[in-house]
Write a protein that holds these residues in place. Structure first.
Motif, PDB file in Angstrom:
ATOM      1  N   LEU A 198      -0.540   5.516  11.014  1.00 30.64           N
ATOM      2  CA  LEU A 198       0.743   4.837  11.163  1.00 30.64           C
ATOM      3  C   LEU A 198       1.132   4.103   9.880  1.00 30.64           C
ATOM      4  CD1 LEU A 198       3.056   3.813  13.041  1.00 30.64           C
ATOM      5  CD2 LEU A 198       1.565   1.872  13.553  1.00 30.64           C
ATOM      6  N   LEU A 199       0.187   3.404   9.294  1.00 29.17           N
ATOM      7  CA  LEU A 199       0.452   2.643   8.079  1.00 29.17           C
ATOM      8  C   LEU A 199       0.730   3.567   6.896  1.00 29.17           C
ATOM      9  CD1 LEU A 199      -2.299  -0.092   8.501  1.00 29.17           C
ATOM     10  CD2 LEU A 199       0.090  -0.176   9.213  1.00 29.17           C
ATOM     11  N   ARG A 200      -0.028   4.653   6.799  1.00 29.24           N
ATOM     12  CA  ARG A 200       0.184   5.646   5.739  1.00 29.24           C
ATOM     13  C   ARG A 200       1.574   6.253   5.841  1.00 29.24           C
ATOM     14  NH1 ARG A 200      -2.680   9.237   2.423  1.00 29.24           N
ATOM     15  NH2 ARG A 200      -4.654   8.325   2.976  1.00 29.24           N
ATOM     16  N   ALA A 201       1.982   6.608   7.046  1.00 27.13           N
ATOM     17  CA  ALA A 201       3.310   7.204   7.253  1.00 27.13           C
ATOM     18  C   ALA A 201       4.416   6.227   6.874  1.00 27.13           C
ATOM     19  CB  ALA A 201       3.465   7.648   8.704  1.00 27.13           C
TER      20      ALA A 201
ATOM     21  N   ARG B  61       6.580  -2.439  -3.752  1.00 28.87           N
ATOM     22  CA  ARG B  61       5.328  -2.996  -3.220  1.00 28.87           C
ATOM     23  C   ARG B  61       5.618  -4.012  -2.125  1.00 28.87           C
ATOM     24  NH1 ARG B  61       2.283  -7.094  -2.871  1.00 28.87           N
ATOM     25  NH2 ARG B  61       3.769  -8.426  -3.939  1.00 28.87           N
ATOM     26  N   ARG B  62       6.611  -4.874  -2.365  1.00 28.39           N
ATOM     27  CA  ARG B  62       6.982  -5.890  -1.384  1.00 28.39           C
ATOM     28  C   ARG B  62       7.536  -5.235  -0.119  1.00 28.39           C
ATOM     29  NH1 ARG B  62       5.545 -10.379   0.449  1.00 28.39           N
ATOM     30  NH2 ARG B  62       5.119 -11.021  -1.659  1.00 28.39           N
ATOM     31  N   GLU B  63       8.350  -4.204  -0.284  1.00 25.06           N
ATOM     32  CA  GLU B  63       8.915  -3.498   0.866  1.00 25.06           C
ATOM     33  C   GLU B  63       7.814  -2.814   1.680  1.00 25.06           C
ATOM     34  OE1 GLU B  63      12.297  -0.074   1.687  1.00 25.06           O
ATOM     35  OE2 GLU B  63      12.298  -1.134  -0.239  1.00 25.06           O
ATOM     36  N   CYS B  64       6.858  -2.200   0.989  1.00 29.93           N
ATOM     37  CA  CYS B  64       5.720  -1.571   1.681  1.00 29.93           C
ATOM     38  C   CYS B  64       4.897  -2.623   2.421  1.00 29.93           C
ATOM     39  CB  CYS B  64       4.833  -0.822   0.690  1.00 29.93           C
ATOM     40  SG  CYS B  64       5.515   0.703   0.060  1.00 29.93           S
ATOM     41  N   PHE B  65       4.651  -3.760   1.768  1.00 25.63           N
ATOM     42  CA  PHE B  65       3.888  -4.841   2.405  1.00 25.63           C
ATOM     43  C   PHE B  65       4.580  -5.329   3.666  1.00 25.63           C
ATOM     44  CE2 PHE B  65       3.404  -9.470   2.895  1.00 25.63           C
ATOM     45  CZ  PHE B  65       2.069  -9.507   3.255  1.00 25.63           C
ATOM     46  N   ASP B  66       5.888  -5.573   3.575  1.00 25.29           N
ATOM     47  CA  ASP B  66       6.628  -6.053   4.747  1.00 25.29           C
ATOM     48  C   ASP B  66       6.577  -5.045   5.891  1.00 25.29           C
ATOM     49  OD1 ASP B  66       7.251  -8.392   3.428  1.00 25.29           O
ATOM     50  OD2 ASP B  66       9.243  -7.694   2.788  1.00 25.29           O
TER      51      ASP B  66
ATOM     52  N   ASN C 167       2.935  -4.839   7.290  1.00 24.40           N
ATOM     53  CA  ASN C 167       2.572  -6.073   7.993  1.00 24.40           C
ATOM     54  C   ASN C 167       3.309  -6.177   9.331  1.00 24.40           C
ATOM     55  OD1 ASN C 167       0.867  -8.261   7.998  1.00 24.40           O
ATOM     56  ND2 ASN C 167       2.338  -9.620   7.040  1.00 24.40           N
ATOM     57  N   ASN C 168       4.568  -5.782   9.366  1.00 30.17           N
ATOM     58  CA  ASN C 168       5.313  -5.796  10.632  1.00 30.17           C
ATOM     59  C   ASN C 168       4.703  -4.817  11.635  1.00 30.17           C
ATOM     60  OD1 ASN C 168       7.091  -7.718   9.697  1.00 30.17           O
ATOM     61  ND2 ASN C 168       8.608  -6.229   9.036  1.00 30.17           N
TER      62      ASN C 168
ATOM     63  N   GLY D 255      -0.961  -7.661  17.466  1.00 30.98           N
ATOM     64  CA  GLY D 255      -0.563  -8.928  18.050  1.00 30.98           C
ATOM     65  C   GLY D 255      -0.614 -10.105  17.096  1.00 30.98           C
ATOM     66  N   LYS D 256      -1.086  -9.884  15.881  1.00 26.24           N
ATOM     67  CA  LYS D 256      -1.120 -10.947  14.880  1.00 26.24           C
ATOM     68  C   LYS D 256      -1.089 -10.314  13.495  1.00 26.24           C
ATOM     69  CE  LYS D 256      -6.151 -11.177  14.827  1.00 26.24           C
ATOM     70  NZ  LYS D 256      -7.323 -12.018  14.921  1.00 26.24           N
ATOM     71  N   PRO D 257      -0.560 -11.040  12.511  1.00 25.62           N
ATOM     72  CA  PRO D 257      -0.552 -10.488  11.146  1.00 25.62           C
ATOM     73  C   PRO D 257      -1.966 -10.502  10.572  1.00 25.62           C
ATOM     74  CG  PRO D 257       0.409 -12.676  11.166  1.00 25.62           C
ATOM     75  CD  PRO D 257       0.127 -12.316  12.595  1.00 25.62           C
ATOM     76  N   LEU D 258      -2.420  -9.360  10.105  1.00 26.77           N
ATOM     77  CA  LEU D 258      -3.770  -9.246   9.559  1.00 26.77           C
ATOM     78  C   LEU D 258      -3.774  -9.084   8.045  1.00 26.77           C
ATOM     79  CD1 LEU D 258      -5.295  -6.709  12.123  1.00 26.77           C
ATOM     80  CD2 LEU D 258      -5.454  -9.193  12.156  1.00 26.77           C
ATOM     81  N   ILE D 259      -2.704  -8.550   7.502  1.00 25.05           N
ATOM     82  CA  ILE D 259      -2.664  -8.179   6.091  1.00 25.05           C
ATOM     83  C   ILE D 259      -2.169  -9.354   5.255  1.00 25.05           C
ATOM     84  CG2 ILE D 259      -1.691  -6.567   4.418  1.00 25.05           C
ATOM     85  CD1 ILE D 259      -1.448  -4.581   6.797  1.00 25.05           C
ATOM     86  N   VAL D 260      -2.950  -9.703   4.251  1.00 27.86           N
ATOM     87  CA  VAL D 260      -2.617 -10.802   3.360  1.00 27.86           C
ATOM     88  C   VAL D 260      -1.799 -10.287   2.175  1.00 27.86           C
ATOM     89  CG1 VAL D 260      -3.586 -12.564   1.840  1.00 27.86           C
ATOM     90  CG2 VAL D 260      -4.701 -12.039   3.999  1.00 27.86           C
ATOM     91  N   ASN D 261      -2.155  -9.104   1.666  1.00 21.39           N
ATOM     92  CA  ASN D 261      -1.476  -8.557   0.507  1.00 21.39           C
ATOM     93  C   ASN D 261      -1.639  -7.043   0.481  1.00 21.39           C
ATOM     94  OD1 ASN D 261      -0.030  -8.522  -1.865  1.00 21.39           O
ATOM     95  ND2 ASN D 261      -1.471  -9.786  -3.015  1.00 21.39           N
ATOM     96  N   LEU D 262      -0.731  -6.390  -0.213  1.00 21.78           N
ATOM     97  CA  LEU D 262      -0.802  -4.947  -0.442  1.00 21.78           C
ATOM     98  C   LEU D 262      -0.774  -4.755  -1.948  1.00 21.78           C
ATOM     99  CD1 LEU D 262       0.999  -2.123   1.341  1.00 21.78           C
ATOM    100  CD2 LEU D 262       1.330  -2.327  -1.100  1.00 21.78           C
ATOM    101  N   LEU D 263      -1.728  -3.990  -2.465  1.00 14.78           N
ATOM    102  CA  LEU D 263      -1.852  -3.774  -3.901  1.00 14.78           C
ATOM    103  C   LEU D 263      -1.759  -2.295  -4.241  1.00 14.78           C
ATOM    104  CD1 LEU D 263      -4.999  -6.008  -4.294  1.00 14.78           C
ATOM    105  CD2 LEU D 263      -2.679  -6.685  -4.826  1.00 14.78           C
TER     106      LEU D 263
END
Length: 138
Positions: free
Chosen positions: A80-83, A107-112, A115-116, A123-131
């Protein structure tokens, strides 16, 4: 003189014992253990090109999470995240892909997006950052 020296040693001993007692009662400093999840294999996709041929890009993405135990949840939702990342990349223009400020916006758009999605699934945000650890385009 011996009385003064004895009194100083007693006071020094009391001060040291009080300091040692404070150290034992103080809670240990907590350190966050971050962990990283890398998508394997690297993500390869096309993007909107101004030229007559298709542009393509190959990137390596790492997700930073707060707790190493969260990696299990991230791995479960890898497709799901890869897609989602491929969808974001595929909708970008050539100018945005090739500029440094555009790369940060992507990068910011991918992170958002990621994370969504993981917040909705877990049920909770787990990702702190995407690099982006590797970022190649043609």
């Amino acid at each position: 003189m011996k009385k003064i020296l004895s009194a100083c040693l007693i006071l020094l001993n009391l001060a040291f014992n009080a300091y040692a007692a404070d150290e034992k009662e103080a809670p240990p400093a907590t350190q966050s253990e971050y962990a990283y999840y890398g998508f394997e294999p690297e993500i390869v996709t096309n993007y909107i090109s101004n030229r007559k041929k298709l542009g393509f890009m190959k990137i390596s993405v790492e997700l930073m999470v707060k707790d190493p135990e969260d990696l299990i949840i991230i791995e479960r939702h890898d497709p799901l995240l890869r897609a989602a990342i491929i969808e974001v990349l595929g909708n970008q223009s050539e100018e945005k892909i090739k500029s440094l400020t555009g790369r940060e916006e992507i990068r910011r758009e991918c992170f958002d997006m990621v994370n969504n999605l993981i917040t909705a699934e877990a049920g909770k945000p787990l990702i702190v950052n995407l690099l982006f650890t590797s970022y190649l385009y043609d």
